[in-house]
Design an enzyme around this catalytic site. Sequence first.
Site: not given
Length: 383
Positions: A125, A156, A241, A337, A364, A366
């Site tokens: 990223t 990172i 993956d 809740q 990893e 969105t």
Amino acid sequence: MGSEDAELEQLIDTVDRFVEQKLKPREEEVERTDRVPDDVVADMKALGLFGLTIPPEYGGLGLGCYEEARIGMVLGHTSPAFRSVFGTNVGIGAQGLVIDGTEEQKQKYLPGMASGEIVGSFCLTEPETGSDAGSLRTAAVRDGNGYRLNGTKRFITNAPRANVLTVMARTDPNEPGARGISAFIVDADTPGIRLGKPEKKMGQRGAHVCDVVFEDAFVPADAIIGGVEGQGFKTAMKVLDRGRIHISAVCIGVAERIIADAVGYAKERRQFGKAIAEFQLIQAMLADSDTECAAARALVLDAARRRDAGERITKLAAMCKYYASEMVGRVADRAVQIHGGSGYIADYAIERQYRDVRLFRLYEGTSQIQQLIIARELLKEHD
């Protein structure tokens, strides 16, 4: 039960006892201090947690995807910050080498990663490149017998304590998109590498992230994973993956913990003269949570078995990450809740868990990226 099954169950039992006896009692300490204690990290090394998925010939346990998923679910029963300490070694920080590295690269790094003496981190990223990983700008320019790296990597995980970095950089500026990207294995103490300040995050205190900045950092040519330019994006996707299966399994473990805590609270908390667990609207929230968690578990274990059997699981892995991360968010919301006002107070674990689980829908890949992957693969199937 075969010997391999028995060994797996024994390992699961060992990790479960470690979680219950050593990690859960330290959750509040980690939340308060924003660090995992050194003695806990030492225990993790002794248990072999840093080398869960690294092959035995390099000192690891060599777990398959199914076995890793089962362990991930157990690790999810405590704060995700604990798993994060060794998570990059188990997943994205080491799997690039395991999958596509040369034998020399594996020999150099994997034994230390398996023991926990070397911590790996995955640098993909960037400030302007998150979901659109194929447009990354970090450049690797040829310089004699190596490359000069320039660019910034953002958010990172484990970078503040990493010894080695898997870095995705563009080696071919004339090749747009994924094909011009190469993967490098880079020692973190290389001159020209500096770290940004650790980020203050919404949740998962004790798990640290920061920027990694490359300023004319020289790396030798043999630092390219697999020794071939232009394969970095493919390596990253293969790593992700499996990583998505791992994260999905952890989401399931966290959901199981939250559900158990919510059930316990509902049985103890009394309103209108009886335990709130007797109220049908409370029961409905518990039923929805347990059903969704069971569905995620079945999906993840099926995908893991298929990967171990050699099937291509890109779509399944995306389904797992999408469903499990969204599921644990819903479970946490219902648990708040059920706890009522107490769920908003830090005296109860659910307040922390509600913040912690939000990240699962982001890193990893969105949820929206997972949807795109699922749809893309589905459309291919019907060509």
